[in-house]
Design a protein around this motif. Structure first.
Motif, PDB file in Angstrom:
ATOM      1  N   VAL A 165       0.826  -1.200   0.000  1.00 61.43           N
ATOM      2  CA  VAL A 165       0.000   0.000   0.000  1.00 61.43           C
ATOM      3  C   VAL A 165       0.862   1.253   0.000  1.00 61.43           C
ATOM      4  N   ALA A 166       0.270   2.343  -0.490  1.00 64.38           N
ATOM      5  CA  ALA A 166       0.890   3.673  -0.404  1.00 64.38           C
ATOM      6  C   ALA A 166      -0.013   4.558   0.429  1.00 64.38           C
ATOM      7  N   SER A 167       0.600   5.368   1.293  1.00 64.24           N
ATOM      8  CA  SER A 167      -0.191   6.242   2.157  1.00 64.24           C
ATOM      9  C   SER A 167       0.508   7.578   2.330  1.00 64.24           C
ATOM     10  N   SER A 168      -0.267   8.617   2.611  1.00 66.38           N
ATOM     11  CA  SER A 168       0.274   9.948   2.876  1.00 66.38           C
ATOM     12  C   SER A 168       0.791  10.013   4.305  1.00 66.38           C
ATOM     13  N   ALA A 169       1.872  10.749   4.496  1.00 68.74           N
ATOM     14  CA  ALA A 169       2.452  10.876   5.827  1.00 68.74           C
ATOM     15  C   ALA A 169       3.219  12.192   5.910  1.00 68.74           C
ATOM     16  N   GLU A 170       3.708  12.499   7.098  1.00 68.68           N
ATOM     17  CA  GLU A 170       4.562  13.658   7.330  1.00 68.68           C
ATOM     18  C   GLU A 170       5.903  13.157   7.858  1.00 68.68           C
ATOM     19  N   ARG A 171       6.968  13.803   7.440  1.00 66.76           N
ATOM     20  CA  ARG A 171       8.305  13.413   7.885  1.00 66.76           C
ATOM     21  C   ARG A 171       9.097  14.657   8.282  1.00 66.76           C
ATOM     22  N   TRP A 172       9.716  14.613   9.462  1.00 63.61           N
ATOM     23  CA  TRP A 172      10.586  15.704   9.890  1.00 63.61           C
ATOM     24  C   TRP A 172      11.939  15.565   9.199  1.00 63.61           C
ATOM     25  N   ILE A 173      12.393  16.634   8.560  1.00 59.76           N
ATOM     26  CA  ILE A 173      13.646  16.657   7.816  1.00 59.76           C
ATOM     27  C   ILE A 173      14.585  17.664   8.469  1.00 59.76           C
ATOM     28  N   ALA A 174      15.846  17.269   8.669  1.00 62.78           N
ATOM     29  CA  ALA A 174      16.830  18.165   9.281  1.00 62.78           C
ATOM     30  C   ALA A 174      17.120  19.355   8.372  1.00 62.78           C
ATOM     31  N   VAL A 175      17.137  20.552   8.938  1.00 67.41           N
ATOM     32  CA  VAL A 175      17.430  21.774   8.187  1.00 67.41           C
ATOM     33  C   VAL A 175      18.931  21.869   7.944  1.00 67.41           C
TER      34      VAL A 175
END
Length: 289
Positions: free
Chosen positions: A28-38
């Protein structure tokens, strides 16, 4: 360094940004949020002259600048450092550093040998003599017991707040002789994290020769050099070293431990016999069988 330097410290900055992502699995594919280092470019200016551009996490920049000029050997003591002031600009950050006039000859000489900017630690140095600079000899034996390394490894995750959030930054920790983490700094660059740690220790008056430094990264030769210049007696890294890192540690008498894991570590240089005394002699092992 004056109080004005400390007041120039920037407020707490967002070191991570949330991005929308698609999480994909075989089913399956799903929408998500990911924290990315600045990650942001930080231009370093010393007494009005452009010195280097580093890619860094845009926080703790006063500590970063302090540690950077110290490990670059542009200043010898904190008294030589007049001011460190970060400025946010359109392209990233400008770190304006002022050093004492008697230090400026070293700044000009280093700039003269720079032909390009690099994240590898050479920063465009023109020749090998400039790259492999003389290091101070470390005469003091580490105070830490071998068990302290494993205590610090167990404690490090709790000090890696940004890495827990993003999984994309390096950590540098100053550990006591018992393995307690006294200071920790994080950055997208392993060199930057170490410079921030050294700067934080200088600004807080903490000696770096009492315990050891633990780095979450591989051990390249310039990290050994930074350790020696800062007076560190033992450097522990989680990933493997390069051959030049081992040779440089032998040249300056730095105790070097790498591939540090919860169940074992690899001792690459033990000039004071801290670890060899813990290994049973051959006749003792025979008798035990």
């Amino acid at each position: 360094m004056t109080d004005a330097t400390h007041s120039a410290a920037i407020p707490a900055l967002a070191q991570a940004q949330s991005y929308p992502v698609i999480r994909l699995s075989p089913e399956v594919a799903s929408s998500a949020e990911r924290w990315i280092a600045v990650e942001a470019p930080v231009a370093i200016e010393v007494n009005g002259l452009g010195y280097a551009v580093m890619m860094a996490s845009p926080a703790g920049l006063v500590e970063f600048g302090t540690g950077f000029v110290f490990t670059e050997k542009l200043v010898a003591t904190l008294d030589d450092l007049i001011d460190v002031t970060p400025h946010e600009v359109a392209q990233g950050w400008l770190l304006r550093i002022r050093v004492a006039e008697h230090c400026f000859a070293a700044v000009r000489e280093r700039i003269r040998h720079r032909i390009a900017d690099s994240g590898c630690g050479l920063c465009g140095l023109e020749n090998l003599e400039q790259a492999l600079r003389p290091l101070p000899m470390i005469e003091t034996a580490p105070l830490a017991e071998p068990s302290a390394i494993f205590a610090a490894l167990a404690a490090l995750p709790a000090a890696q707040m940004l890495n827990r959030q993003t999984g994309a930054v390096h950590s540098a920790a100053l550990c006591s002789a018992q393995g307690a983490i006294e200071l920790a700094r994080e950055d997208v660059g392993r060199h930057n994290a170490f410079d921030k740690l050294i700067g934080a220790a200088l600004l807080s008056g903490r000696a770096m020769d009492r315990g050891f430094v633990l780095l979450s990264s591989r051990c390249s030769y310039e990290l050994v050099e930074k350790a020696a210049i800062a007076g560190v007696t033992m450097l522990v890294t989680i990933s493997a070293p390069t051959s030049l890192a081992v040779e440089r540690s032998k040249a300056c008498g730095l105790t070097l431990v790498s591939l540090a894991r919860a169940d074992n570590v690899l001792v690459l240089n033990d000039p004071h016999g801290l670890f060899t005394t813990t290994i049973p002699a051959a006749d003792e092992m025979t008798a035990a069988k």
